[in-house]
Scaffold this active site. Structure first.
Site, mmCIF file in Angstrom:
data_model
loop_
_atom_site.group_PDB
_atom_site.id
_atom_site.type_symbol
_atom_site.label_atom_id
_atom_site.label_comp_id
_atom_site.label_asym_id
_atom_site.label_seq_id
_atom_site.Cartn_x
_atom_site.Cartn_y
_atom_site.Cartn_z
ATOM 1 N N TYR A 5 0.809 -1.221 0.000
ATOM 2 C CA TYR A 5 0.000 0.000 0.000
ATOM 3 C C TYR A 5 0.844 1.273 0.000
ATOM 4 C CZ TYR A 5 -4.174 -2.742 1.084
ATOM 5 O OH TYR A 5 -5.219 -3.619 1.055
ATOM 6 N N LYS A 21 3.429 -14.179 5.737
ATOM 7 C CA LYS A 21 3.524 -15.257 4.751
ATOM 8 C C LYS A 21 5.022 -15.442 4.468
ATOM 9 C CE LYS A 21 1.521 -18.028 1.679
ATOM 10 N NZ LYS A 21 0.579 -19.127 1.942
ATOM 11 N N ASP A 44 -2.828 -17.454 5.577
ATOM 12 C CA ASP A 44 -3.934 -18.292 5.092
ATOM 13 C C ASP A 44 -4.461 -19.183 6.219
ATOM 14 O OD1 ASP A 44 -1.375 -19.249 4.820
ATOM 15 O OD2 ASP A 44 -1.752 -20.447 3.040
ATOM 16 N N ASP A 60 -5.518 -5.174 6.456
ATOM 17 C CA ASP A 60 -6.720 -4.646 5.824
ATOM 18 C C ASP A 60 -7.756 -5.755 5.672
ATOM 19 O OD1 ASP A 60 -8.416 -2.943 4.535
ATOM 20 O OD2 ASP A 60 -7.339 -2.940 2.633
#
Ligand code: NAD
Length: 361
Positions: A124, A191, A224, A248
């Site tokens: 972002y 991740k 995940d 987010d």
């Protein structure tokens, strides 16, 4: 003692929910000096700017703002006032509690999480290269030269950027928040198994910082797996700390877990300033109808009270809100089993009910 707070009503349904929230905050018995500032559609029309400098100057003076939502005009080249505010005041931590209250339509009970989202970098940061531009070609060349991988020339690129400084300060923020609010555990979400350098750095720093807080448990989860865990057993989680993009997504997921946007509060906090606002937007189609739920902004007011050190007033306001929700009588359409329920009340009636109910707490 009085508190001086910058008050930004925003636009769309912002002014109605802001007025309702101002009333309940004053009914706590505390004295507020509101430094009222305009931003949004009105100032855009009058002065060509959606976020006048006076707003920033006011927050720099007061240190604290309560803000209604501001509409971002689409296709007019106007940058979101919300993004500008966060950038100009370096509000690096986005804090979103997700808590179930009895009476909310949620599939879950006993959720009580704080989502701490890094607000300034990651995908972002806005470093992007448009397909077919000389800059994009140059980046593709650099990638080919430095990695040996030639990407499809017909592609666009966004940079995922994670720094030591921003990772350290957001993880410290999460631990400090946990400590100050009697919470027991921080979970870092990443991740790093795939993005070994960017998320790997975030994770490494999180482990480093965790050692400074032996009184708070620490664990990490791959994003995940985190999504699955949150759907299956959200009650196991306490404070989550995440880079911008995962933050987010997971914070909206968490708002869904607890029963929707009408009750989801938020705060954007930096080292010097803090802005409290509901998670939802300006819902412009309902503007001026005394219809939407002011509770997300009122719960943001609860966060602001705690930030100001007014824990007793925060407890009373939260108690009144949860009692009204549990009773299900003086609530807006979104908290009724059916949205066309004729017994739902309007924005200002919710404020009246909360003010009356606070006397019991
Ligand atoms: P929104 O949150 O305004 O509305 C989506 C839907 O959620 C609404 O149609 C309504 O059904 C429901 N809803 C939202 N708030 C509610 C409330 N308080 N009570 C009951 N129902 C409520 O999202 P959007 O339509 O995507 O955005 C509208 C505008 O708000 C856009 O211009 C967007 O950029 C802006 N926005 C501002 C902020 C902010 O100021 N921080 C945040 C998000 C969106």
């Amino acid at each position: 003692m009085s508190h001086t707070v910058t008050l930004i009503s925003g636009d769309g349904t912002g002014p109605e929910i802001t007025e309702a929230t101002r009333r309940v905050l004053e009914a706590t018995g505390l004295e507020f000096i509101w430094d009222v500032q305009l931003a949004g559609a009105e100032t855009l029309e009058k002065s060509g700017t959606i976020l006048p400098d006076a707003v920033i100057e006011s927050i720099k003076r007061t240190g604290v703002a309560l803000k209604g939502p501001i509409t971002t005009p689409i296709g007019k080249g106007v940058r979101s006032a919300n993004v500008s505010l966060r950038k100009k005041l370096d509000l690096y931590a986005n804090v979103r509690p997700a808590k179930t209250y009895q009476g909310l339509r949620s599939r879950y009970e006993h959720i009580d999480m704080i989502i701490v989202r890094e607000n300034t970098e990651d995908l972002y940061a806005g470093i992007e290269f448009q397909r077919g531009t000389p800059e994009q070609e140059e980046i593709l060349e650099t990638i080919a030269r430095t990695t040996g991988t030639r990407l499809d020339p017909d592609s666009a690129i966004s940079i995922k950027y994670i720094s030591v400084m921003a990772s350290r300060r957001i993880v410290r923020f999460a631990f400090d928040y946990a400590r100050a609010n009697g919470r027991r555990k921080v979970t870092a979400v990443h991740k790093a198994n795939i993005m070994r350098y960017s998320d790997g750095l975030f994770l490494m720093i999180a482990h480093e910082v965790a050692k400074e807080y032996p009184d708070i448990q620490f664990e990490d989860r791959i994003v995940d797996n985190m999504c699955m865990q949150l759907v299956q057993k959200p009650e196991l989680y306490d404070v989550l700390v995440l880079p911008n993009l995962y933050g987010d997504i997971i914070s909206d997921l968490s708002a869904g877990l607890i029963g929707g946007l009408g009750v989801a509060p938020g705060a954007n906090i930096g080292s010097q300033y803090a802005v409290f606002e509901p998670v939802h937007g300006s819902a412009p189609k309902y503007a001026g109808q005394n219809k939407v739920n002011p509770m997300a902004m009122m719960f943001s007011g609860v966060l602001m009270l705690r930030h100001l050190g007014e824990r007793e007033a925060a407890r009373r306001l939260e108690g009144a809100l949860s009692s009204i929700i549990a009773e299900g009588k003086f609530v807006t359409y979104d908290l009724k089993p059916r949205s066309d329920d004729s017994t739902s009340v309007g924005t200002s009636q919710v404020a009246d009910a909360v003010i009356e109910r606070m006397q019991r707490f």
